[in-house]
Motif scaffolding. Structure first.
Motif, PDB file in Angstrom:
ATOM      1  N   THR A  29       0.638  -1.209   0.144  1.00 34.95           N
ATOM      2  CA  THR A  29      -0.183   0.116   0.199  1.00 34.95           C
ATOM      3  C   THR A  29       0.721   1.273   0.060  1.00 34.95           C
ATOM      4  O   THR A  29       0.599   2.320  -0.819  1.00 34.95           O
ATOM      5  CB  THR A  29      -0.949  -0.050   1.259  1.00 34.95           C
ATOM      6  OG1 THR A  29      -1.844  -1.280   1.299  1.00 34.95           O
ATOM      7  CG2 THR A  29      -1.778   1.197   1.372  1.00 34.95           C
ATOM      8  N   PHE A  30       1.930   1.270   0.913  1.00 41.59           N
ATOM      9  CA  PHE A  30       2.699   2.586   0.917  1.00 41.59           C
ATOM     10  C   PHE A  30       3.994   2.482   0.028  1.00 41.59           C
ATOM     11  O   PHE A  30       4.663   3.411   0.072  1.00 41.59           O
ATOM     12  CB  PHE A  30       3.250   2.568   2.541  1.00 41.59           C
ATOM     13  CG  PHE A  30       2.001   2.850   3.446  1.00 41.59           C
ATOM     14  CD1 PHE A  30       1.494   4.157   3.519  1.00 41.59           C
ATOM     15  CD2 PHE A  30       1.935   1.727   4.260  1.00 41.59           C
ATOM     16  CE1 PHE A  30       0.322   4.072   4.313  1.00 41.59           C
ATOM     17  CE2 PHE A  30       0.775   2.078   5.343  1.00 41.59           C
ATOM     18  CZ  PHE A  30       0.065   3.313   5.267  1.00 41.59           C
ATOM     19  N   HIS A  31       4.161   1.419  -0.898  1.00 35.98           N
ATOM     20  CA  HIS A  31       5.245   1.253  -1.397  1.00 35.98           C
ATOM     21  C   HIS A  31       6.542   1.698  -0.703  1.00 35.98           C
ATOM     22  O   HIS A  31       7.449   2.505  -1.287  1.00 35.98           O
ATOM     23  CB  HIS A  31       5.013   2.109  -2.907  1.00 35.98           C
ATOM     24  CG  HIS A  31       4.133   1.532  -3.825  1.00 35.98           C
ATOM     25  ND1 HIS A  31       4.361   0.979  -4.831  1.00 35.98           N
ATOM     26  CD2 HIS A  31       2.578   2.094  -3.841  1.00 35.98           C
ATOM     27  CE1 HIS A  31       3.370   0.456  -5.462  1.00 35.98           C
ATOM     28  NE2 HIS A  31       2.450   1.270  -4.983  1.00 35.98           N
ATOM     29  N   SER A  32       6.615   1.136   0.126  1.00 32.33           N
ATOM     30  CA  SER A  32       7.793   1.371   1.057  1.00 32.33           C
ATOM     31  C   SER A  32       8.535  -0.006   1.522  1.00 32.33           C
ATOM     32  O   SER A  32       7.925  -1.229   1.431  1.00 32.33           O
ATOM     33  CB  SER A  32       7.150   2.160   2.382  1.00 32.33           C
ATOM     34  OG  SER A  32       6.336   1.324   3.290  1.00 32.33           O
ATOM     35  N   GLN A  33       9.536   0.253   2.305  1.00 35.50           N
ATOM     36  CA  GLN A  33      10.297  -1.050   3.057  1.00 35.50           C
ATOM     37  C   GLN A  33       9.838  -0.919   4.291  1.00 35.50           C
ATOM     38  O   GLN A  33       9.712   0.028   5.140  1.00 35.50           O
ATOM     39  CB  GLN A  33      11.536  -0.706   3.087  1.00 35.50           C
ATOM     40  CG  GLN A  33      12.327  -1.642   3.599  1.00 35.50           C
ATOM     41  CD  GLN A  33      13.950  -1.383   3.733  1.00 35.50           C
ATOM     42  OE1 GLN A  33      14.346  -0.573   3.072  1.00 35.50           O
ATOM     43  NE2 GLN A  33      14.768  -2.165   4.520  1.00 35.50           N
ATOM     44  N   VAL A  34       9.190  -2.147   4.768  1.00 30.55           N
ATOM     45  CA  VAL A  34       8.625  -2.186   6.138  1.00 30.55           C
ATOM     46  C   VAL A  34       9.239  -3.294   6.800  1.00 30.55           C
ATOM     47  O   VAL A  34       9.601  -4.481   6.431  1.00 30.55           O
ATOM     48  CB  VAL A  34       7.132  -2.662   6.102  1.00 30.55           C
ATOM     49  CG1 VAL A  34       6.538  -2.824   7.442  1.00 30.55           C
ATOM     50  CG2 VAL A  34       6.288  -1.457   5.197  1.00 30.55           C
ATOM     51  N   GLU A  35       9.631  -3.009   8.000  1.00 30.92           N
ATOM     52  CA  GLU A  35      10.576  -3.971   8.961  1.00 30.92           C
ATOM     53  C   GLU A  35       9.812  -4.079  10.307  1.00 30.92           C
ATOM     54  O   GLU A  35       9.301  -3.173  10.932  1.00 30.92           O
ATOM     55  CB  GLU A  35      11.996  -3.665   8.982  1.00 30.92           C
ATOM     56  CG  GLU A  35      12.685  -3.989   7.723  1.00 30.92           C
ATOM     57  CD  GLU A  35      14.193  -3.966   7.979  1.00 30.92           C
ATOM     58  OE1 GLU A  35      14.671  -3.770   8.861  1.00 30.92           O
ATOM     59  OE2 GLU A  35      14.778  -3.623   7.045  1.00 30.92           O
ATOM     60  N   LEU A  36       9.837  -5.485  10.862  1.00 30.03           N
ATOM     61  CA  LEU A  36       9.671  -5.856  12.035  1.00 30.03           C
ATOM     62  C   LEU A  36      10.564  -5.902  13.070  1.00 30.03           C
ATOM     63  O   LEU A  36      11.687  -6.645  12.608  1.00 30.03           O
ATOM     64  CB  LEU A  36       8.432  -6.903  12.027  1.00 30.03           C
ATOM     65  CG  LEU A  36       7.867  -7.462  13.344  1.00 30.03           C
ATOM     66  CD1 LEU A  36       6.951  -6.284  13.627  1.00 30.03           C
ATOM     67  CD2 LEU A  36       7.206  -8.761  13.219  1.00 30.03           C
ATOM     68  N   THR A  37      10.457  -5.092  14.262  1.00 25.48           N
ATOM     69  CA  THR A  37      11.589  -5.236  15.189  1.00 25.48           C
ATOM     70  C   THR A  37      11.400  -6.296  16.172  1.00 25.48           C
ATOM     71  O   THR A  37      10.201  -6.810  16.315  1.00 25.48           O
ATOM     72  CB  THR A  37      12.160  -3.968  15.830  1.00 25.48           C
ATOM     73  OG1 THR A  37      10.693  -3.805  16.593  1.00 25.48           O
ATOM     74  CG2 THR A  37      12.204  -2.704  14.906  1.00 25.48           C
TER      75      THR A  37
END
Length: 186
Positions: A29-37
């Motif tokens: 949706t955000f065309h982003s890199q998403v990471e979970l910590t």
């Protein structure tokens, strides 16, 4: 142009397979890199014994401090939250810090239908999208179908769409141009 970097930070015991699905949906949706910590422990200073919940603004400050140089940081908590103006909130955002915290526990209430996990994930996504709108400078919207509408109940959350209304989309387009998140707008 680099993709925006969004960090998801669980607090406490927030976990489950729904997190992986959420990461995929947010990245798309955000065309982003998403990471979970890794999960963080709650900062003791954010807990109010009198209210028996955490002060959302202190959690946001804590998140921003721990996150470092990322574009956006969103904390996911299993605890009850309060803010300056309300004794109970599901989410809180900070425009300048580009940070937000969302309490997922309340979003698990009154799950129904054949696929309750999908409804839960949709609610979490709507709260994150609403928080993202606030982090981009949008205020509350008076259109009950817009994701920026301030829901007072889970019924209102379920009834609103998971996109920005035309007015909110226009505000974002005027401010940022054609950003990927607006391609899903109503």
């Amino acid at each position: 142009m680099n993709k925006p970097f969004m960090l998801l930070v669980p607090f406490g015991k927030v976990s489950g397979p729904w997190l992986e699905e959420l990461i995929k949906e947010l990245a798309e949706t955000f065309h982003s890199q998403v990471e979970l910590t890794r999960p963080l422990s709650y900062p003791p200073s954010a807990f109010c014994f009198k209210r028996r919940r955490f002060f959302a603004h202190l959690l946001i400050d804590f998140l921003r401090e721990k996150a470092g140089p990322v574009d956006f940081v969103i904390g996911l908590t299993d605890a009850e939250l309060y803010s300056v103006n309300y004794n109970s909130v599901i989410s809180e955002s900070h425009f300048q810090a580009r940070a937000a915290v969302v309490s997922v526990n309340k979003l698990r209430d009154f799950l129904f239908g054949e696929r309750p996990e999908e409804l839960f994930l949709e609610r979490v996504f709507k709260e994150i999208l609403r928080s993202f709108g606030h982090m981009l400078g949008l205020g509350p919207c008076f259109n009950p179908r817009c994701v920026m509408y301030p829901s007072l109940s889970l019924v209102e959350t379920d009834l609103k769409s998971s996109s920005f209304c035309p007015d909110c989309s226009l505000k974002l387009r005027l401010r940022f141009g054609d950003i990927p998140i607006l391609r899903k707008a109503a």
